[in-house]
Design a protein around this motif. Structure first.
Motif, mmCIF file in Angstrom:
data_model
loop_
_atom_site.group_PDB
_atom_site.id
_atom_site.type_symbol
_atom_site.label_atom_id
_atom_site.label_comp_id
_atom_site.label_asym_id
_atom_site.label_seq_id
_atom_site.Cartn_x
_atom_site.Cartn_y
_atom_site.Cartn_z
ATOM 1 N N THR A 4 -19.251 7.923 -4.177
ATOM 2 C CA THR A 4 -18.468 8.555 -5.222
ATOM 3 C C THR A 4 -19.395 8.967 -6.356
ATOM 4 O O THR A 4 -20.409 8.315 -6.625
ATOM 5 C CB THR A 4 -17.394 7.607 -5.762
ATOM 6 O OG1 THR A 4 -18.016 6.401 -6.220
ATOM 7 C CG2 THR A 4 -16.387 7.253 -4.673
ATOM 8 N N LEU A 9 -13.862 16.158 -2.455
ATOM 9 C CA LEU A 9 -12.917 15.463 -1.598
ATOM 10 C C LEU A 9 -11.534 15.518 -2.227
ATOM 11 O O LEU A 9 -11.392 15.428 -3.447
ATOM 12 C CB LEU A 9 -13.310 13.994 -1.415
ATOM 13 C CG LEU A 9 -14.710 13.701 -0.874
ATOM 14 C CD1 LEU A 9 -14.932 12.189 -0.829
ATOM 15 C CD2 LEU A 9 -14.906 14.323 0.494
ATOM 16 N N CYS A 56 -8.601 15.594 -6.728
ATOM 17 C CA CYS A 56 -9.914 15.876 -6.146
ATOM 18 C C CYS A 56 -10.988 15.001 -6.799
ATOM 19 O O CYS A 56 -10.899 14.657 -7.982
ATOM 20 C CB CYS A 56 -10.273 17.347 -6.330
ATOM 21 S SG CYS A 56 -9.257 18.465 -5.345
ATOM 22 N N HIS A 57 -12.000 14.670 -6.015
ATOM 23 C CA HIS A 57 -13.090 13.829 -6.479
ATOM 24 C C HIS A 57 -14.402 14.401 -5.972
ATOM 25 O O HIS A 57 -14.489 14.911 -4.853
ATOM 26 C CB HIS A 57 -12.928 12.391 -5.975
ATOM 27 C CG HIS A 57 -11.608 11.769 -6.299
ATOM 28 N ND1 HIS A 57 -11.378 11.055 -7.446
ATOM 29 C CD2 HIS A 57 -10.430 11.780 -5.624
ATOM 30 C CE1 HIS A 57 -10.133 10.641 -7.473
ATOM 31 N NE2 HIS A 57 -9.531 11.059 -6.366
ATOM 32 N N GLU A 108 -7.887 13.549 -2.231
ATOM 33 C CA GLU A 108 -7.182 12.349 -1.809
ATOM 34 C C GLU A 108 -5.923 12.735 -1.039
ATOM 35 O O GLU A 108 -5.175 13.631 -1.462
ATOM 36 C CB GLU A 108 -6.831 11.482 -3.021
ATOM 37 C CG GLU A 108 -6.265 10.128 -2.659
ATOM 38 C CD GLU A 108 -6.090 9.237 -3.866
ATOM 39 O OE1 GLU A 108 -5.281 8.289 -3.772
ATOM 40 O OE2 GLU A 108 -6.751 9.477 -4.906
ATOM 41 N N THR A 109 -5.668 12.083 0.068
ATOM 42 C CA THR A 109 -4.543 12.418 0.936
ATOM 43 C C THR A 109 -3.801 11.147 1.340
ATOM 44 O O THR A 109 -4.347 10.043 1.280
ATOM 45 C CB THR A 109 -5.017 13.133 2.214
ATOM 46 O OG1 THR A 109 -5.785 12.210 3.004
ATOM 47 C CG2 THR A 109 -5.853 14.351 1.883
ATOM 48 N N HIS A 154 -12.315 7.093 4.174
ATOM 49 C CA HIS A 154 -11.620 6.185 3.266
ATOM 50 C C HIS A 154 -12.635 5.431 2.421
ATOM 51 O O HIS A 154 -13.834 5.444 2.693
ATOM 52 C CB HIS A 154 -10.746 5.198 4.053
ATOM 53 C CG HIS A 154 -11.531 4.312 4.973
ATOM 54 N ND1 HIS A 154 -12.048 4.743 6.179
ATOM 55 C CD2 HIS A 154 -11.913 3.001 4.852
ATOM 56 C CE1 HIS A 154 -12.700 3.753 6.765
ATOM 57 N NE2 HIS A 154 -12.639 2.691 5.982
ATOM 58 N N HIS A 182 -7.882 4.138 -0.036
ATOM 59 C CA HIS A 182 -7.515 5.530 -0.277
ATOM 60 C C HIS A 182 -8.175 6.416 0.784
ATOM 61 O O HIS A 182 -9.318 6.186 1.164
ATOM 62 C CB HIS A 182 -7.968 5.976 -1.670
ATOM 63 C CG HIS A 182 -7.516 5.072 -2.774
ATOM 64 N ND1 HIS A 182 -8.266 3.992 -3.196
ATOM 65 C CD2 HIS A 182 -6.385 5.070 -3.519
ATOM 66 C CE1 HIS A 182 -7.624 3.372 -4.180
ATOM 67 N NE2 HIS A 182 -6.489 3.992 -4.388
ATOM 68 N N TYR A 235 -9.241 10.394 2.223
ATOM 69 C CA TYR A 235 -9.730 11.643 1.651
ATOM 70 C C TYR A 235 -9.959 12.684 2.746
ATOM 71 O O TYR A 235 -10.152 12.338 3.923
ATOM 72 C CB TYR A 235 -11.054 11.411 0.904
ATOM 73 C CG TYR A 235 -10.943 10.426 -0.222
ATOM 74 C CD1 TYR A 235 -10.588 10.830 -1.507
ATOM 75 C CD2 TYR A 235 -11.174 9.065 -0.015
ATOM 76 C CE1 TYR A 235 -10.477 9.924 -2.539
ATOM 77 C CE2 TYR A 235 -11.064 8.145 -1.042
ATOM 78 C CZ TYR A 235 -10.715 8.579 -2.305
ATOM 79 O OH TYR A 235 -10.601 7.674 -3.326
#
Length: 244
Positions: A125, A221, A140-141, A223-224, A102, A196, A198
Motif C-alpha cells: 500500500t 486499486l 481507490c487506493h 476496493e471491491t 486482498h 478487504h 481489490y
C-alpha cells in the motif's frame, strides 16, 4: 513416507510462531522470525498427512458435511491452531482456483507451498496520491505492484509484513495446490483487521498469464466486495495435533 519427527516439526513451528509473534516489536523479533522461516521451510505435505488430490477427492472432502449443496468450493481451509498472536492452517486450492487480491491490515504472514505450484502477486500500500484516480465504481487506493513469482514446495516461504507485500493474489497453476499459512495476529474485524478485496484498474489482472510490464510499478486499486465465484470451505485437519 512421513518423517519420524513430523509431529515435533509442526509442533516446533507452532511454538516458534508463538515466541516470534508474542513480541513483534521486540529486539529479538528479526532473529525469531528467521528461525521460524527456517522451520517452516522444512515442512512437507507428508508431514501434515496431505497428498495432492484430484477433483473427485476434493468433492468428497467438501461434501462430507453437505455445507455447499453439492458445489465444491474453489478453496478449502484446514484449521490447525490459533492464539491471540497468530493463526496457522492449510489452504487447499483446486486446479485453476484463485484467492483474489486482498490485504492483511497490520499483520505479518508466512506462506509455505506444500504441493503444486502457486503464482503469487505481491503489492504494497502507498500513501494517498495527489493525482486523481481513474474513474471507478468504488474507493481507490494507490499501491506498488512489487512482484509476481511462482512458488513450489522447493521454494522458501513467501513473507508479508504490515508494510511490505501486504496485499497479494494467489493462483493455483497447472493443477491443485496447497500451502501452510501463518498470520500474525489473526484477522479480527473488531480490532481493525478485516480482509478487504481489490481489483487492479490498470493493465492485465495480477494472476493473468500475460507478463506484467515493468515491475515494480505504481498502480491504482479499487476496493471491491468479495467475488461471487470465490468462497472458502472448511475441512478437518488430518495432521499431527498441535498443543500450545
Amino acid at each position: 513416507m512421513p518423517r519420524d519427527n513430523m509431529a515435533s516439526l509442526i509442533q516446533r513451528v507452532a511454538r516458534q510462531a508463538r515466541i516470534t509473534f508474542r513480541s513483534p516489536a521486540g529486539p529479538a523479533f528479526g532473529e525469531n522470525l528467521h528461525r521460524l522461516q527456517q522451520l517452516l521451510d522444512e515442512v512437507r505435505a507428508e508431514d501434515l498427512h496431505l497428498a495432492p488430490r484430484g477433483p473427485s477427492a476434493a468433492a468428497a472432502a467438501a461434501g462430507g458435511g453437505l455445507p455447499w449443496a453439492g458445489v465444491v468450493p474453489p478453496v478449502s481451509y484446514m484449521h490447525i491452531c490459533e492464539t491471540e498472536s497468530f493463526s496457522m492452517g492449510v489452504f487447499l486450492l483446486r486446479s485453476g482456483a484463485c484467492i483474489p487480491l486482498h490485504d492483511h491490515p497490520g499483520m505479518n504472514g508466512m506462506l509455505k507451498v506444500l504441493y503444486g505450484t502457486l503464482r503469487i502477486a505481491c503489492m504494497d500500500t502507498l500513501p494517498p496520491a495527489a493525482a486523481a484516480p481513474p474513474p471507478a465504481a468504488g474507493p481507490c487506493h494507490r499501491a506498488l505492484f512489487r512482484s509476481r513469482q511462482h512458488y513450489t514446495p522447493a521454494s522458501p516461504p513467501c513473507l508479508l509484513s504490515p508494510h511490505t507485500d501486504n496485499l497479494h493474489q494467489i493462483d493455483a497453476v497447472d493443477g491443485p495446490a496447497a500451502f501452510l499459512d501463518i498470520l500474525a495476529p489473526p484477522y479480527d474485524p473488531q480490532h481493525g483487521r478485516d480482509c478487504h478485496y481489490y481489483r487492479l484498474l490498470e493493465g492485465p489482472p495480477p494472476g493473468a498469464g500475460a507478463e506484467q510490464p515493468g515491475l515494480p510499478r505504481e498502480v491504482w486499486l479499487m476496493e471491491t466486495p468479495q467475488a461471487s465465484d470465490f468462497w472458502c470451505g472448511g475441512e478437518p485437519y488430518p495432521g499431527p495435533r498441535v498443543c500450545l
